[in-house]
Structure formats: C-alpha cells, structure tokens
Design an enzyme around this catalytic site. Structure first.
Site, PDB file in Angstrom:
ATOM      1  N   GLU A 151      -3.506  -0.447   2.103  1.00 11.34           N
ATOM      2  CA  GLU A 151      -3.921  -1.556   1.850  1.00 11.34           C
ATOM      3  C   GLU A 151      -2.531  -2.695   1.560  1.00 11.34           C
ATOM      4  OE1 GLU A 151      -6.331  -1.446  -1.727  1.00 11.34           O
ATOM      5  OE2 GLU A 151      -8.047  -1.162  -0.610  1.00 11.34           O
ATOM      6  N   GLU A 308     -12.591   3.202   3.284  1.00 10.50           N
ATOM      7  CA  GLU A 308     -12.868   3.349   1.907  1.00 10.50           C
ATOM      8  C   GLU A 308     -14.103   2.759   1.343  1.00 10.50           C
ATOM      9  OE1 GLU A 308      -9.669   2.816  -1.110  1.00 10.50           O
ATOM     10  OE2 GLU A 308      -8.490   3.505   0.344  1.00 10.50           O
TER      11      GLU A 308
HETATM   12  C1  GLA Z   1      -8.076   0.915  -2.724  1.00  5.71           C
HETATM   13  C2  GLA Z   1      -7.288   1.964  -2.886  1.00  5.71           C
HETATM   14  C3  GLA Z   1      -7.577   2.883  -3.142  1.00  5.71           C
HETATM   15  C4  GLA Z   1      -7.812   3.155  -4.611  1.00  5.71           C
HETATM   16  C5  GLA Z   1      -9.302   2.300  -4.231  1.00  5.71           C
HETATM   17  C6  GLA Z   1      -9.888   2.102  -5.725  1.00  5.71           C
HETATM   18  O1  GLA Z   1      -8.958   0.430  -1.893  1.00  5.71           O
HETATM   19  O2  GLA Z   1      -6.859   1.885  -1.286  1.00  5.71           O
HETATM   20  O3  GLA Z   1      -6.131   3.855  -3.170  1.00  5.71           O
HETATM   21  O4  GLA Z   1      -7.139   2.480  -5.352  1.00  5.71           O
HETATM   22  O5  GLA Z   1      -9.034   0.915  -4.160  1.00  5.71           O
HETATM   23  O6  GLA Z   1     -11.178   1.199  -5.571  1.00  5.71           O
END
Ligand code: GLA
Ligand code: ZN
Length: 670
Positions: A151, A308
């Site tokens: 991210e 995710e």
């Molecule tokens: C993001 C991150 C993860 C985690 C999630 C929690 O998407 O990539 O490492 O922190 O948020 O929602």
C-alpha cells in the site's frame, strides 16, 4: 498469478505472518488453513528488521522455514519484499530515510509507510533486499507472485525530496522561462531566477491547507512528482527481482480510488493489478463496484487480484462494525463479478499486540475453528474449489466508459473557486452509480485508453483537457460516439492555466455551447429544472450556457438565469455530445442515461429489482452472469434465457422465476 497456467481455480488466502508467533503454533496454523480451504499465502510483508538486523547482515533462515512449511503444505505463495517499513537501526544511522510531513515536521522512527522515496538510503537498501530475496527464492516453485512494498502512500516534503523535485522540474521544463510560464509566477511576483529558489509546496510555503494552495501549478507538479517518486521505488525493486527472475509476476497492493498516486501511470510498471478492499459497512455496493471497475480498467480489462479484505471487521474505523453473516461471501463474489481472479484476506491469524490485534482474521484469538467467521470462510473455500476455473480469465465487455483522471482529480480539488464543495470522485461516482445500479456494464478508463469499443463515454467534471484529449473526443463523436460531460469542464490545460476565448475551452465546438458564468450554490440551496414533467434539483454549480449549435433539453427555472439551458445536446458528426451544466439528482441521471443508452442499443445485463446487482463476464464465447443480492430480503426475478447455476449445478429454464436469498449469490452460465 494472473494468467499463470499452474493456477486452475480462484486462489483463496491472504497475509500470513508466522514470524510474529512462536513456532509451536505453526503446525496448528497449517491444519486450520487447510481446513479453511486456503491455498495461497502472502508472506513477508513487514519483516525487514527480521531479515536485515544491520547494514551488512541478512538472515533468511526463518523465512526459509516458513516458505518450506507452506510449500510442503501445498500452498502457493505471494512473496512480499518487506519494504513498507524500514528497520529502526536504519532510521538511527541514516536519518535521510525518515519522512518530513506536510507541515514541515521531521519524523523520527515509527509507524510504517515511513520511508522517504527520494532517500538514497531507502533506494539502495530496498532494491538490495528485493534482489537478495529473489536470489534466495528464485527456484521456489510455490511462489506465484511478488508483492513489492505494501500500500504505497502518503508523501514527503524533506530536503531530499526538494532536491529531487528540482531535478524533475528541470527535466520537465528545461528552462526557468518555461516553468515560470507554466506556473504563471508573474502572479504575486513569484518569478524564479534560479532553480535553487524553488521549494516544496507545503504548509511552510504555498499551502495554507492540504487542498488550498496559492499556486496550483507547483502543487500539481508536486503531486505528479510524488506519485512518480514512489513509482520509481516500485520499479527499482521490480527490476531487482526481474534481474534474477526474468519472468517473475510482480505487483503491489493498490487501494482503489486512492488520491495521491496516479495508478493509471503505475499500471504500466505492474505485471498485474491487485488491490485492498475495505469499504465501510454502510457504503453503497456501487461504490465497491466502482473501485473494482477502476482496478480492472488499469490494465485494459485484465483480471485482477483482490489482495486484501477483512473476513469480518477492521480496527481503524471509529466504529468497527462486524460484517454481517453472508456479507464476506457476497463481497468476495462481487470482486469476482467485476474481474477478480483471486480472493484474499488480511490476515490469517489475529495478532496479540499493537494496533491490529482487533482486526479480523481467519484464525481468531480463540485459536480454533469454532467461530462464525471461520465457518463462513470455510464454506467459501469449499465453494471456490467447486467453482474451479470457470471464471478465471473471463472478461467484461462494456459498451460504456467513464473517464477518471488523477490530474483532473488533483486540479479540481486544488481549485480556488468556484466552489469548495467540488469533489471530483463524488461527481464521477454519481454517474457511475446511476449506471451500476441499473446493471449496465461500465469500464473506468483513463485519458490514454482507446474509446473505440464504447458507444458512450462519460467524463464528469472534465476540468482539465490535457494534451490532445479533445481531439480524441472530437474524432470519437464524429464517428458516432455519444459523449457526455458536465459543468466546470474544459476550463484549463495540463498546467491548470485557463484556456481563454470562452469556456468550455477546447470542448466548445464538440458541445456546441459557450459557458459564460458559473454560479456556486451552497449546500442545501438549489435551482431547479423540469425534465419530462418531473422537477429536479440543480445544485453545487449552475453553468450559465449559451447555445452555439446545441439544443437545450431543459432550462433553469429560478434566479436571474431562469430560461438559460441547464442540459444541452449537440449533434456533432454522426454522434452526439451532452452537457449537464449542473449537479443533478440520482433519479434524473438514471432515467436520462437509460434513455441515451437505449437510443444506441445499449442495455443493462439484466433488469431486476433494486439492490440486486448483475454483472457479466465472458469466457470462451460464453456469458456468465453474477447475480448478487445486496439487500436484506429474498427476491425473485424472471430469467430471459436458459442458464445453469455454477455453485449448485441447478438448471433454470427460460422464463423461470428464480429466487435469490438475502445476501445471496448466483453464478449463471449460458
Ligand atoms: C491494509 C494493510 C494491511 C493491514 C490492513 C488492515 O490494507 O495493507 O497491512 O494493515 O490494512 O485493515
Ligand atoms: Zn523526502
């Protein structure tokens, strides 16, 4: 991972961080993950400090063990590079790695996404780590993808960034005369005579709030520069991996409509798109749909990976509501319905410490399989096994495109006037939603994409017409395309300099109008117009339009511009160009767009009742319909042709009334 012949089903899994746990627990993880039907794990997302305890030492033994264990257990691996959080020793010994915030505050060690993109230390050690990982694991057959960083986001305004920004500007403008012109520095006597005089635009210089700047030109360029700086970080890690594993499939997890990075530019550096979907429970389903469609559009419609989502709950909202029973399944299929070929979670096991200990996971603190969330995950795991390869590689064939452009997003929201309530993505969403909620297939495209396969192209708030984009639209409409844009469009060029001679600038001939003035209305204040006997609100901005060949479809009814056109249509070549001069209501847009589309023979995938989303993906000449009931009641609809439901094998005959339970999913194959 995408288009890989070794993959024969929708991969199912997510982030797995066994290095945060004692080894005794690992075998139990393997039992539980197998029980849940998990077949892919993303490893090594935040392990830099573990892998590299100092400048010269690399320790891969623990990762070796983990990789070996998951491979033995038949799982595929998405291998991350760990570079989204630098080790504490690095911050101490090389403070250039630390970021400086927008307010000028120099950060100390802490948090994550904490490295300056232009730090020589970060650039050196991140690429080095990626290379070492690639060298160590190049022969590991379970690795199907590489996941660089995590991210990417945020920004930095430090001295390294300032220096690099000057270099970037020299490459872009060559001379200070060019730069002074592009930024219109004659205004307020900001003329630069030396490159060294240029400082980063933040609260210490041109800004007085994040979105309020005295010079849009420099602020816009800084956005572009920051996005490119991070993209270069991504590229240098990707190159390091590719130098060892030439055919590695490399991605990073994007975040949907994330304002600070121009993903349409990033996409070219990525082998496949992956993204993290964290909607709020109250978000309309069309908002998630729009994000999925944006992600699919980044690489011309190729399937993407849902990298995710939470199985149950997040930890970072003010009120972290649980996903209701059935919602995780529904939203997983929604991702597939819009083009995902893998469904993954954050994360496998809930941690016991720090800020994510109350974030949902496949394995809860209870540590066993007897939880609601685990049962739902397990059910979906079984279904995805059964579904096999049926949806893999299937494509969406949309006849409608909506343009979303990062430069426009930044420029519209930096604009001082006419209204502080201008919100680019909200306006794009208004149009997307009107189409999505009627089950039209829509592609979200960028300015570089071809328009030739679309019957209608919508470009809400096309404030900035960059380069020759106007010519592309002109040619498209001439050849019969339907183009639609809205208020505050065509005003400026790529430097945010006004195109003089009358708004909407380069779009004027295509639209057949001249916009003389724009009236900003505060929230809750409306003008009105009537369309086919119904009265609608006109809010936010009301452009005062003169016809120059176009016809008025309706007029404002109030104030001194009553009687002036609010919406126009212009016949241009063999196509048509619409101008919606104000912000209107959802109800109007649904009706109006449907009418425009039916005239060019574009229809919804299926017309069903509210809250039932239907999308289509095509594979091997066959159509797959994804029917998703986002509502809280069972619904029925009648089927226009014979179809087979893929999850149950049930056959539905033409004309049959099909029922779909609340939060239910049907995948209907032709
Ligand atoms: C993001 C991150 C993860 C985690 C999630 C929690 O998407 O990539 O490492 O922190 O948020 O929602
Ligand atoms: Zn910096």
């Amino acid at each position: 991972m995408i288009g890989d012949s070794r993959i024969t089903k929708v991969l199912y899994g997510g982030d797995y961080n066994p290095e945060q746990w004692p080894e005794e627990i690992w075998e139990e993880d393997m039992r539980l993950l197998a029980l849940a039907g998990i077949d892919i794990v993303t490893l090594n997302v935040f392990s830099w400090a573990l892998l590299q305890p100092d400048e010269n030492t690399y320790c891969f033994e623990k990762l070796d063990k983990i990789l070996d264990m998951v491979t033995r257990n038949g799982m595929k691996v998405c291998m991350a590079t760990s570079t989204a959080a630098h080790p504490a020793w690095m911050a101490r010994r090389h403070p250039d790695v630390l970021r400086t915030e927008f307010n000028g505050m120099r950060r100390k060690f802490g948090g994550r996404h904490n490295s300056c993109s232009n730090s020589p230390t970060y650039q050196h050690y991140s690429a080095m780590l990626a290379r070492r990982l690639a060298e160590r694991y190049k022969d590991c057959s379970s690795i199907v993808a590489w996941h660089v960083n995590n991210e990417y986001g945020g920004g930095c305004w430090c001295e390294n960034c300032e220096k690099a920004f000057r270099v970037w500007l020299r490459e872009k403008y060559h001379t200070l005369e060019e730069l002074n012109q592009a930024w219109d520095t004659a205004f307020w006597g900001h003329t630069f005579y030396d490159w060294e005089e240029i400082v980063v635009p933040n609260l210490l210089s041109e800004h007085f709030e994040e979105n309020r700047t005295t010079f849009q030109g420099i602020s816009l360029d800084y956005k572009r520069f920051q996005s490119e700086s991070m993209q270069k970080n991504f590229e240098s890690e990707a190159e390091a991996i590719r130098s060892v594993i030439p055919n590695a499939k490399i991605t990073t997890n994007l975040m949907g409509f994330y304002k600070h990075l121009d993903y349409q530019k990033w996409a070219a550096s990525m082998d496949f798109i992956s993204w993290d979907n964290y909607p709020a429970n109250e978000d309309p389903y069309s908002k998630m749909a729009m994000n999925h469609d944006l992600m699919r559009g980044l690489k011309g419609g190729l399937p993407f990976v849902l990298m995710e989502q939470t199985p149950s709950v997040t930890n970072w909202l003010s009120y972290n509501a649980l996903k209701r029973p059935g919602v995780m399944r529904l939203w997983s299929y929604q991702a597939i319905a819009h083009g995902a070929d893998a469904v993954m979670f954050f994360q496998m096991r809930r941690s016991i410490g720090a800020c994510e200990k109350y974030h949902g996971a496949v394995i809860d603190h209870a540590g066993h399989e007897n939880t609601r969330v685990f049962r739902e995950i397990q059910e979906l795991g079984k279904e995805l096994k059964k579904l096999g390869s049926a949806t893999l590689g299937a494509v969406t064939c949309a006849k409608i495109a909506i343009l979303a452009d990062w430069d426009n997003w930044w420029a519209v929201e930096y604009s001082a006037g006419p209204s502080r309530d201008l919100n680019y993505m909200q306006e794009v969403f208004l149009y997307y939603r009107a189409l999505c909620e009627q089950n039209y297939s829509v592609d979200i495209i960028g300015m570089e994409d071809s328009l030739s396969s679309y019957k209608m192209v919508l470009a809400p708030l096309l404030y900035m017409t960059k380069g020759s984009f106007d010519e592309k639209i002109r040619a498209y409409v001439k050849k019969g395309g339907i183009f639609l844009t809205t208020f505050f469009s065509g005003f400026v060029d790529e430097h945010d300099l006004v195109v003089t001679g009358g708004y909407p600038g380069k779009l004027r001939d295509i639209l057949g109008i001249w916009v003389e003035e724009s009236d900003a209305l505060p929230g809750g204040v409306y003008n009105r117009f009537t369309y086919q006997g119904t009265s609608y609100q006109a809010g936010l901005l009301c452009d005062i339009v003169h016809l120059e060949g176009a016809e008025a479809l309706t007029e404002y009814e109030e104030d001194f511009y009553a009687g002036y056109p609010a919406i126009t249509r212009n016949a241009f070549g063999t196509g048509e160009a619409y101008y919606i001069g104000t912000q209107t209501e959802e109800g109007f847009l649904k009706k109006f767009l449907k009418e425009c589309l039916s005239r060019v023979g574009v229809w919804p995938v299926l017309e069903v009742s509210e809250n039932i989303e239907v999308t289509e993906r095509r594979k091997d000449g066959k159509s797959l319909w994804f029917v998703l009931n986002h509502g809280d009641e069972e619904k029925t609809f009648s089927l226009p042709c014979r179809r087979r439901e893929l999850l149950t094998g049930q056959i539905f005959e033409k004309g049959e009334e099909v029922s779909i339970s609340k939060k239910g999913v049907l995948i209907l194959e032709e």
